[in-house]
Motif scaffolding. Structure first.
Motif, PDB file in Angstrom:
ATOM      1  N   PRO A 177      65.464  44.879  41.329  1.00  0.00           N
ATOM      2  CA  PRO A 177      64.623  44.717  42.525  1.00  0.00           C
ATOM      3  C   PRO A 177      63.173  45.135  42.318  1.00  0.00           C
ATOM      4  O   PRO A 177      62.267  44.533  42.908  1.00  0.00           O
ATOM      5  CB  PRO A 177      65.297  45.587  43.582  1.00  0.00           C
ATOM      6  CG  PRO A 177      66.373  46.348  42.909  1.00  0.00           C
ATOM      7  CD  PRO A 177      66.602  45.754  41.560  1.00  0.00           C
ATOM      8  N   THR A 178      62.940  46.129  41.475  1.00  0.00           N
ATOM      9  CA  THR A 178      61.555  46.543  41.199  1.00  0.00           C
ATOM     10  C   THR A 178      60.806  45.429  40.482  1.00  0.00           C
ATOM     11  O   THR A 178      59.664  45.114  40.825  1.00  0.00           O
ATOM     12  CB  THR A 178      61.519  47.839  40.359  1.00  0.00           C
ATOM     13  OG1 THR A 178      62.200  48.875  41.085  1.00  0.00           O
ATOM     14  CG2 THR A 178      60.098  48.270  40.062  1.00  0.00           C
ATOM     15  N   ARG A 179      61.459  44.800  39.519  1.00  0.00           N
ATOM     16  CA  ARG A 179      60.796  43.698  38.805  1.00  0.00           C
ATOM     17  C   ARG A 179      60.557  42.509  39.729  1.00  0.00           C
ATOM     18  O   ARG A 179      59.522  41.849  39.650  1.00  0.00           O
ATOM     19  CB  ARG A 179      61.604  43.305  37.569  1.00  0.00           C
ATOM     20  CG  ARG A 179      61.550  44.388  36.490  1.00  0.00           C
ATOM     21  CD  ARG A 179      62.062  43.918  35.158  1.00  0.00           C
ATOM     22  NE  ARG A 179      63.492  43.721  35.112  1.00  0.00           N
ATOM     23  CZ  ARG A 179      64.375  44.646  34.759  1.00  0.00           C
ATOM     24  NH1 ARG A 179      63.963  45.860  34.422  1.00  0.00           N
ATOM     25  NH2 ARG A 179      65.659  44.376  34.721  1.00  0.00           N
ATOM     26  N   ARG A 180      61.507  42.243  40.624  1.00  0.00           N
ATOM     27  CA  ARG A 180      61.281  41.155  41.591  1.00  0.00           C
ATOM     28  C   ARG A 180      60.092  41.480  42.490  1.00  0.00           C
ATOM     29  O   ARG A 180      59.286  40.597  42.804  1.00  0.00           O
ATOM     30  CB  ARG A 180      62.541  40.906  42.432  1.00  0.00           C
ATOM     31  CG  ARG A 180      63.675  40.284  41.629  1.00  0.00           C
ATOM     32  CD  ARG A 180      64.796  39.789  42.517  1.00  0.00           C
ATOM     33  NE  ARG A 180      65.348  40.797  43.408  1.00  0.00           N
ATOM     34  CZ  ARG A 180      66.404  41.563  43.125  1.00  0.00           C
ATOM     35  NH1 ARG A 180      67.018  41.439  41.958  1.00  0.00           N
ATOM     36  NH2 ARG A 180      66.853  42.437  44.000  1.00  0.00           N
ATOM     37  N   ALA A 181      59.967  42.739  42.890  1.00  0.00           N
ATOM     38  CA  ALA A 181      58.825  43.142  43.726  1.00  0.00           C
ATOM     39  C   ALA A 181      57.517  42.999  42.960  1.00  0.00           C
ATOM     40  O   ALA A 181      56.501  42.550  43.517  1.00  0.00           O
ATOM     41  CB  ALA A 181      59.013  44.576  44.214  1.00  0.00           C
ATOM     42  N   ILE A 182      57.522  43.352  41.686  1.00  0.00           N
ATOM     43  CA  ILE A 182      56.317  43.197  40.857  1.00  0.00           C
ATOM     44  C   ILE A 182      55.942  41.721  40.755  1.00  0.00           C
ATOM     45  O   ILE A 182      54.773  41.366  40.886  1.00  0.00           O
ATOM     46  CB  ILE A 182      56.519  43.834  39.460  1.00  0.00           C
ATOM     47  CG1 ILE A 182      56.618  45.356  39.581  1.00  0.00           C
ATOM     48  CG2 ILE A 182      55.373  43.435  38.516  1.00  0.00           C
ATOM     49  CD1 ILE A 182      57.063  46.062  38.309  1.00  0.00           C
ATOM     50  N   ILE A 183      56.931  40.871  40.527  1.00  0.00           N
ATOM     51  CA  ILE A 183      56.662  39.422  40.460  1.00  0.00           C
ATOM     52  C   ILE A 183      56.015  38.966  41.767  1.00  0.00           C
ATOM     53  O   ILE A 183      55.047  38.208  41.756  1.00  0.00           O
ATOM     54  CB  ILE A 183      57.952  38.630  40.167  1.00  0.00           C
ATOM     55  CG1 ILE A 183      58.433  38.902  38.744  1.00  0.00           C
ATOM     56  CG2 ILE A 183      57.729  37.131  40.372  1.00  0.00           C
ATOM     57  CD1 ILE A 183      59.843  38.396  38.460  1.00  0.00           C
ATOM     58  N   GLY A 184      56.543  39.450  42.875  1.00  0.00           N
ATOM     59  CA  GLY A 184      55.972  39.104  44.172  1.00  0.00           C
ATOM     60  C   GLY A 184      54.528  39.548  44.318  1.00  0.00           C
ATOM     61  O   GLY A 184      53.697  38.837  44.889  1.00  0.00           O
ATOM     62  N   MET A 185      54.218  40.709  43.774  1.00  0.00           N
ATOM     63  CA  MET A 185      52.846  41.238  43.853  1.00  0.00           C
ATOM     64  C   MET A 185      51.870  40.406  43.035  1.00  0.00           C
ATOM     65  O   MET A 185      50.746  40.179  43.459  1.00  0.00           O
ATOM     66  CB  MET A 185      52.799  42.685  43.355  1.00  0.00           C
ATOM     67  CG  MET A 185      53.456  43.686  44.263  1.00  0.00           C
ATOM     68  SD  MET A 185      53.399  45.351  43.543  1.00  0.00           S
ATOM     69  CE  MET A 185      51.648  45.693  43.630  1.00  0.00           C
ATOM     70  N   ILE A 186      52.294  39.977  41.867  1.00  0.00           N
ATOM     71  CA  ILE A 186      51.352  39.295  40.966  1.00  0.00           C
ATOM     72  C   ILE A 186      51.390  37.781  41.095  1.00  0.00           C
ATOM     73  O   ILE A 186      50.629  37.081  40.433  1.00  0.00           O
ATOM     74  CB  ILE A 186      51.584  39.709  39.495  1.00  0.00           C
ATOM     75  CG1 ILE A 186      52.951  39.253  38.992  1.00  0.00           C
ATOM     76  CG2 ILE A 186      51.388  41.209  39.321  1.00  0.00           C
ATOM     77  CD1 ILE A 186      53.174  39.459  37.506  1.00  0.00           C
ATOM     78  N   ALA A 187      52.280  37.260  41.933  1.00  0.00           N
ATOM     79  CA  ALA A 187      52.422  35.809  42.053  1.00  0.00           C
ATOM     80  C   ALA A 187      51.158  35.144  42.575  1.00  0.00           C
ATOM     81  O   ALA A 187      50.834  34.032  42.170  1.00  0.00           O
ATOM     82  CB  ALA A 187      53.605  35.469  42.957  1.00  0.00           C
ATOM     83  N   GLN A 188      50.432  35.795  43.475  1.00  0.00           N
ATOM     84  CA  GLN A 188      49.246  35.195  44.088  1.00  0.00           C
ATOM     85  C   GLN A 188      47.980  35.362  43.253  1.00  0.00           C
ATOM     86  O   GLN A 188      47.155  34.466  43.181  1.00  0.00           O
ATOM     87  CB  GLN A 188      49.008  35.815  45.468  1.00  0.00           C
ATOM     88  CG  GLN A 188      50.144  35.577  46.440  1.00  0.00           C
ATOM     89  CD  GLN A 188      50.393  34.106  46.701  1.00  0.00           C
ATOM     90  OE1 GLN A 188      49.476  33.327  46.886  1.00  0.00           O
ATOM     91  NE2 GLN A 188      51.655  33.716  46.694  1.00  0.00           N
ATOM     92  N   LYS A 189      47.855  36.545  42.641  1.00  0.00           N
ATOM     93  CA  LYS A 189      46.652  36.815  41.842  1.00  0.00           C
ATOM     94  C   LYS A 189      46.948  37.947  40.875  1.00  0.00           C
ATOM     95  O   LYS A 189      47.855  38.747  41.098  1.00  0.00           O
ATOM     96  CB  LYS A 189      45.475  37.183  42.747  1.00  0.00           C
ATOM     97  CG  LYS A 189      45.689  38.453  43.532  1.00  0.00           C
ATOM     98  CD  LYS A 189      44.489  38.771  44.390  1.00  0.00           C
ATOM     99  CE  LYS A 189      44.740  40.099  45.110  1.00  0.00           C
ATOM    100  NZ  LYS A 189      43.617  40.545  45.870  1.00  0.00           N
ATOM    101  N   PRO A 190      46.187  38.038  39.801  1.00  0.00           N
ATOM    102  CA  PRO A 190      46.381  39.144  38.852  1.00  0.00           C
ATOM    103  C   PRO A 190      46.154  40.492  39.544  1.00  0.00           C
ATOM    104  O   PRO A 190      45.300  40.612  40.422  1.00  0.00           O
ATOM    105  CB  PRO A 190      45.309  38.898  37.793  1.00  0.00           C
ATOM    106  CG  PRO A 190      45.019  37.430  37.881  1.00  0.00           C
ATOM    107  CD  PRO A 190      45.172  37.096  39.337  1.00  0.00           C
ATOM    108  N   VAL A 191      46.962  41.471  39.135  1.00  0.00           N
ATOM    109  CA  VAL A 191      46.891  42.800  39.743  1.00  0.00           C
ATOM    110  C   VAL A 191      46.804  43.841  38.636  1.00  0.00           C
ATOM    111  O   VAL A 191      47.477  43.747  37.616  1.00  0.00           O
ATOM    112  CB  VAL A 191      48.129  43.065  40.636  1.00  0.00           C
ATOM    113  CG1 VAL A 191      48.084  44.455  41.246  1.00  0.00           C
ATOM    114  CG2 VAL A 191      48.249  42.014  41.735  1.00  0.00           C
ATOM    115  N   ASN A 192      45.987  44.859  38.875  1.00  0.00           N
ATOM    116  CA  ASN A 192      45.811  45.967  37.955  1.00  0.00           C
ATOM    117  C   ASN A 192      47.120  46.757  37.822  1.00  0.00           C
ATOM    118  O   ASN A 192      47.814  46.973  38.801  1.00  0.00           O
ATOM    119  CB  ASN A 192      44.688  46.867  38.515  1.00  0.00           C
ATOM    120  CG  ASN A 192      44.390  48.050  37.626  1.00  0.00           C
ATOM    121  OD1 ASN A 192      45.250  48.889  37.397  1.00  0.00           O
ATOM    122  ND2 ASN A 192      43.163  48.110  37.158  1.00  0.00           N
ATOM    123  N   VAL A 193      47.429  47.199  36.610  1.00  0.00           N
ATOM    124  CA  VAL A 193      48.646  47.961  36.345  1.00  0.00           C
ATOM    125  C   VAL A 193      48.716  49.200  37.244  1.00  0.00           C
ATOM    126  O   VAL A 193      49.776  49.518  37.796  1.00  0.00           O
ATOM    127  CB  VAL A 193      48.739  48.364  34.854  1.00  0.00           C
ATOM    128  CG1 VAL A 193      49.879  49.339  34.614  1.00  0.00           C
ATOM    129  CG2 VAL A 193      48.903  47.129  33.978  1.00  0.00           C
TER     130      VAL A 193
END
Length: 126
Positions: free
Chosen positions: A14-30
């Motif tokens: 679920p954490t990786r799915r949430a990360i995918i959701g965060m970066i799907a629209q635009k690049p995000v800083n680590v």
């Protein structure tokens, strides 16, 4: 890259799915990603590493920042796998619907037939 890693392993967490959701629209800083979760930065780094190994993100170094950029083409594998089962279950559900509808009609017909038989049984003989 670990040969055992694939897109299914990536989306299993679920954490990786949430990360995918965060970066799907635009690049995000680590760091921005890490701030969104109640786990260590080391744990987030491991999740990002797995996502990168599975081909779902690139990490780009821009000065002092590390940006995570989505590469969602690999999710097509998941879509194709799910689609085959969607087709199978849609067919089964349609067949079940048709069966239930036919069964719903049959008792009415059977009751009508039974009433006719019952009427005939109770007629007085001449």
């Amino acid at each position: 890259m670990d040969a055992r890693r694939d897109v299914f392993q990536a989306i299993a967490d679920p954490t990786r799915r949430a990360i995918i959701g965060m970066i799907a629209q635009k690049p995000v800083n680590v760091n921005t990603i890490a701030e969104q979760f109640d786990v260590s930065r080391q744990a987030i780094s491991l999740h990002l590493k797995i996502l990168a190994e599975c081909g779902l993100l690139n990490i780009k170094q821009l000065g002092r920042e590390r940006l995570c950029e989505a590469k969602l083409e690999k999710l097509n594998e998941v879509h194709e796998w799910v689609a085959q089962y969607h087709k199978l279950w849609t067919g089964r559900l349609h067949a079940l619907k048709n069966f239930v509808e036919q069964e719903a009609l049959q008792p009415r017909q059977a009751n009508t037939d039974n009433k006719k038989k019952t009427k005939n049984i109770h007629k007085p003989k001449k």
